[in-house]
Scaffold this active site. Structure first.
Site, short mmCIF file in Angstrom:
data_model
loop_
_atom_site.label_atom_id
_atom_site.label_comp_id
_atom_site.label_asym_id
_atom_site.label_seq_id
_atom_site.Cartn_x
_atom_site.Cartn_y
_atom_site.Cartn_z
N GLY A 326 58.73 4.48 33.21
CA GLY A 326 58.56 4.16 34.63
C GLY A 326 59.65 3.19 35.07
O GLY A 326 60.76 3.19 34.54
N SER A 327 59.29 2.33 36.00
CA SER A 327 60.30 1.45 36.60
C SER A 327 60.85 0.39 35.67
O SER A 327 61.83 -0.27 35.98
CB SER A 327 59.70 0.77 37.84
N THR A 328 60.21 0.18 34.52
CA THR A 328 60.78 -0.78 33.57
C THR A 328 62.14 -0.29 33.08
O THR A 328 62.88 -1.03 32.46
CB THR A 328 59.86 -1.01 32.35
#
Lengths: 629, 377
Positions: A326-328
């Site tokens: 995801g956004s990590t």
């Protein structure tokens, strides 16, 4: 015979018969002498050896297994001595009757019988198999008084493994179990069978398994004179056993417990690494299990419960389960752009809230977009459009190359077994992965969602933690490891496991600084700000939410589906900003937004590790923090 | 002899009169050897072995004092008693270990077949004496019948070991009485051919399920274990394997008295009775075994010398047969312990622990002494 004979004739015939008899006797005695000479002179060496073999038995002396402590000396695995009641099946004429008779003097339950049956299937007939463990002194006395009734049954003092912290850190430690046929084969392949003569247990998973050779020690031998009944009469010679070496882990067991408590009954994983060494401070996979269950041979009901649970407690999610980041993923993408010269920190894009590519619209979470977005803002506010564009500019090959050096999609080589590789998407990977030609082709549109950590991306939590640690440590990477040093049981010498970095990525300091500042911004004013409000230290972080698009390995159950279709929540962090001492990655399965469920766990961990604050209970979800990521 | 005057020298002389010095020294040598072995094989039995030895010497002395005529007069009653008891066993006997051998008489139980070991040759010698000068085929047939009746009863118990010994004792008398070679040779040939066949086809015969007509399963087992002891290493074969290991590991001079590991770690079964020779072989080696063989050989030579100069047909036959019985016991026992004969329950003469056999054998020595003393001038 009919002719008449004089007494003289009779006498001489009698004497002739005596002579015949004497000759016969001499032949017979000659036969005996020949036999004696054959046995005692010709085959003397053979029979001498046979007599010695009869007389002398080698009895193995099982070494004490090494203990395992955490970095602060807290004992995680140790041994204790206890009496077991053991049966040698080959010496017992009727096993069932014997066990029933034993049941009259010692408490033997149905589950003991079942466990014994299972052990019997795995062991050889001449080995003794325990029917009851941990006899009380009274039970020992009762049995000894009636031992004559039970040939082939004996009380043995044995060492058992004990994990004093119970379920805490079970995925790290693993557990010890009885040696089964497969283990025996492995032992034989390594030519170790002599050292395992007399050993009943072997490490089955975790550190117990991967450091088996250190922990086991060297088996000693006793030469004993035995009588025909196999009883030892006297000791002739003794080679003492060398105890196994002791392990000191990099783990902080208190931290480990804090993390496990913070998860409560949620599923997920957390890996916390000391960036400057690669030493793992905490490696959590939730739910855990109690390794003590395995020590005496696990009861089948316990085994069933563990194995059939929908939560799969035996799976080590931290190293085995791969999730989309995801956004990590965004800080790593940003660094890739800076290093490749595709972006500068100050270069801003206009975000209309979507990105059109190949006739498909990729939407941002925030309706209407984030407006003008530079790199700092793209990370702090987690702007998707910025990364759709960036992915397209970097190209899949560029992304794969850069992420590969940070360890994504490769086993980290952590010192326990069962690590998964994850998926680092690339055209080559697709070629390997799929068989049909139209599936093997990489489509440019597939690159776009890679930029925000979706698509084919799938990494283990430990890979994510390792990459986070690499940024925290300015590109100097260490192999994540659990064992700090091995202490020799003989000399007391300490041997460190991981003294040198495995890779030094020459990132430009200014680029690293940009990323770190942006990640600090996440916790100050961005998606992590709520969770880190009032923290007494400066922590960098990044939230992430990963869509669950498949339910690999999990069973469909109407009641469970809804909850299990929710997104996974992620958070990566390191702190303090100046010289980080901890870097971590958290994943809460079906936790929803990273900011709401994963970030609070990270906060508790950092609070404890950096400020010594002990949390009161599980980290509470923070629904208000559900901002766009 | 003036009885009223006490003369110790005369007393001793009268006491020793029935004793044949060579036989006496041989017997003492064997009993002494037995005592030495017993101290190693079973120290707790040394005391009772001493008592048994005393009884043995007393039995010898009593039998030696008895003129052989009076001994022969006992032949018929002893034989009939023996046969009657065997019939009793067959009808009312007590079964033990799959064989009906014992008979309860009041408080104790007796094994009548033991009596036949002496009664049998006595009976046949007495019978041939009656028919002296008229011994034809008919007499041999009658003798064969006299032998066959108790033999059949013993074999039916079943007790192969005793049957063999009783058969041998009877056969020796018949042989010395002059049974024609024409009759002996065919049997000898059949015997040799049988042995050869067993060696050649033993493996097939010993397969489970193969029924040996006339023999019990355990007898088949004994023979088969002899042919291949390793086929049953923990059962019957264990005895033979362990005793040959004991003997073989003794080497030329043995491991030394009280130092036999096979003996003292209990690997030798029945080491104080039937397998005492294994103890001797282990602790005294080939040298000890040859010393023992020489003692037996001396006993046999002396026995034959007495037989050769015996006064009557009956005493000749008796002396020859008794001597051959000693040989048979010794040979069968040592053969079985060293693994060339099947395991049958035959003790080593004068060496094995056990009162009954010792009394029987001492009686035999006494008979020889009596024949020597009462020979015609």
């Amino acid at each position: 015979m009919s002719e008449f004979r004089t007494p003289e004739q009779e006498t001489s015939r009698f004497r002739a018969r005596l002579l015949v008899a004497a000759a016969f006797i001499l032949v017979c005695f000659g036969l005996l002498v020949a036999r004696f000479v054959y046995l005692q002179v010709v085959r003397y060496d053979y029979y001498h050896t046979r007599a010695e073999d009869n007389r002398i038995a080698l009895a193995p002396v099982v070494p004490n297994r090494g203990t395992i402590v955490d970095r602060n000396g807290v004992v995680l695995a140790r041994n204790y001595a206890a009496y077991t009641l053991e049966i040698t099946p080959s010496k017992v004429p009727d096993l069932e009757a014997t066990i029933t008779a034993l049941g009259e003097i010692i408490d033997i339950q149905a589950k003991d019988r079942r466990r014994m049956k299972k052990l019997l299937e795995e062991s050889k007939n001449f080995e003794s198999v325990p029917i009851r463990n941990r006899l009380s002194d009274e039970e020992v006395a009762r049995f000894v008084a009636q031992r004559y009734r039970f040939p082939g049954v004996e009380v043995q003092a044995r060492l058992f493994r004990d994990y004093p912290l119970g379920a805490t850190g079970s995925h790290i430690l693993g557990y010890l179990g009885r040696i089964n046929e497969r283990d025996q084969q492995k032992i034989e392949e390594r030519g170790n069978e002599a050292n395992y003569r007399g050993s009943n247990f072997i490490g089955k998973s975790g550190v117990e398994q991967s450091y088996e050779n250190e922990l086991h020690g060297v088996t000693g031998f006793e030469q004993v004179e035995v009588d025909a009944g196999g009883r030892a009469v006297r000791l002739l010679n003794r080679t003492a056993a060398t105890p196994g070496n002791n392990l000191t882990l990099t783990i902080d067991s208190e931290l480990q417990r804090v993390v496990e408590d913070a998860f409560g009954d949620r599923r997920g994983a957390l890996v916390a690494i000391e960036p400057s060494t690669g030493g793992i401070l905490a490696l959590v996979s939730m739910p855990t299990y109690d390794p003590n269950l395995f020590v005496d041979g696990i009861a089948s009901s316990d085994w069933k419960a563990l194995n059939e649970s929908l939560d799969h407690p035996l799976i080590n999610r931290a190293i085995y389960s791969a999730y989309p980041p995801g956004s990590t993923f965004k800080p790593f993408m940003a660094l890739a752009a800076l290093e490749a010269g595709k972006r500068t920190a100050g270069q801003a894009i206009a975000d209309p809230g979507f990105f059109n590519f190949g006739g498909h619209q990729f939407r941002d979470d925030k309706k209407g977009g984030h407006g003008m977005v530079d790199m700092y803002k793209s990370i702090v506010q987690s702007c998707d459009t910025y990364y759709y564009m960036l992915a397209n500019d970097l190209g899949i090959e560029g992304i794969a190359r850069f992420m590969g050096q940070l360890g994504f999609g490769h086993r980290t080589g952590v010192d326990i077994e069962g690590e998964a590789e994850g998926i680092l998407p690339s055209p080559e990977w697709k070629k390997r992965r799929f068989r049909r030609p139209e599936q093997q082709k990489w489509y440019a549109g597939e690159t776009i969602s890679i930029g925000i950590g979706q698509g084919y991306n799938a990494y283990t939590p430990i890979q994510l933690a390792q990459a986070t640690a690499a940024i925290a440590n300015d590109g100097v990477m260490f192999r994540p490891h659990l064992v700090k040093y091995v202490t020799s049981s003989v000399t007391g010498a300490q041997r460190a496991i991981e003294p040198r970095p495995i890779r030094e990525l020459a990132f430009k300091p200014a680029h690293l600084q940009t990323i770190k500042q942006a990640m600090l911004g996440v916790n100050r004013e961005g998606t992590g700000a709520k969770a880190f409000r009032g923290a007494p230290y400066e922590a960098a972080g990044k939230t992430g939410t990963a869509q669950v698009f498949s339910l690999k390995g999990a069973e469909y159950r109407a009641s469970a589906i809804h909850e299990r279709l929710r997104d996974h929540a992620l958070f990566i962090a390191f702190a303090p900003m100046e010289k980080p001492t901890i870097a971590l990655a958290v994943l809460v399965e079906n936790g929803g937004f990273g900011a709401t469920s994963a970030a609070p766990i990270a906060r508790l961990v950092l609070d404890y590790y950096l400020a010594g604050k002990r949390p009161a209970g599980p980290a509470a979800d923070d629904p208000e923090a559900a901002e766009a990521e | 002899m003036d009885e009223r005057r006490f003369d110790p020298r005369l007393m001793v002389k009268r006491l020793l009169a029935p004793i044949d010095p060579p036989l006496f020294f041989i017997q003492m040598g064997l009993l002494g050897f037995a005592l030495v072995m017993m101290m190693s094989a079973s120290p707790e039995r040394v005391d009772s072995q001493l008592v048994n030895s005393g009884v043995a010497i007393l039995v010898t002395w009593v039998a030696a004092r008895m003129p052989s005529q009076r001994l022969l007069a006992l032949a018929v009653p002893l034989y009939l008693l023996g046969v009657a008891l065997l019939v009793g066993v067959a009808l009312f006997g007590e079964v033990s270990k799959g064989a009906r051998r014992w008979l309860h008489v009041g408080v104790t139980r007796i094994q009548p077949s033991e009596l036949l070991k002496i009664a049998m040759p006595l009976m046949l010698a007495w019978y041939f004496q009656q028919r002296e000068g008229m011994i034809r085929l008919r007499e041999f047939l009658v003798a064969g019948m006299l032998l066959a009746v108790p033999l059949g009863l013993i074999a039916a118990q079943p007790d192969l070991g005793t049957a063999v010994l009783v058969a041998a004792a009877g056969f020796y008398v018949i042989f010395f009485a002059g049974l024609s070679w024409k009759l002996i040779l065919p049997f000898a040939l059949v015997g040799v051919a049988g042995l050869a066949a067993i060696v050649a086809y033993g493996d097939q015969w010993c397969q489970p399920g193969v029924d040996w007509y006339g023999l019990r399963e355990y007898q088949k087992h004994r023979v088969c274990t002899l042919l291949d002891p390793t086929s049953d290493p923990l059962g019957k074969g264990f005895h033979i394997i362990q005793s040959t290991i004991a003997i073989g590991s003794g080497g030329i001079f043995g491991k030394g008295w009280l130092s036999g590991t096979q003996t003292h770690l209990a690997f030798i079964p029945e080491r104080h009775t039937d397998f005492i020779f294994a103890v001797l072989g282990e602790e005294f080696g080939l040298a000890g075994a040859i010393v023992l063989l020489c003692l037996y050989l001396a006993l046999i030579v002396r026995g034959f010398a007495i037989a050769a100069r015996a006064p009557t047909l009956a005493t000749r036959l008796l002396a020859g047969a008794v001597t051959m019985i000693f040989f048979t016991y010794a040979f069968v026992n040592m053969g079985m312990v060293s693994g060339i004969l099947p395991v049958v329950g035959v003790p080593l003469p004068f060496m094995s622990y056990g009162g009954t056999a010792l009394v029987t054998l001492s009686l035999g020595i006494g008979i020889l002494m009596s024949i020597q003393r009462h020979r015609a001038p």
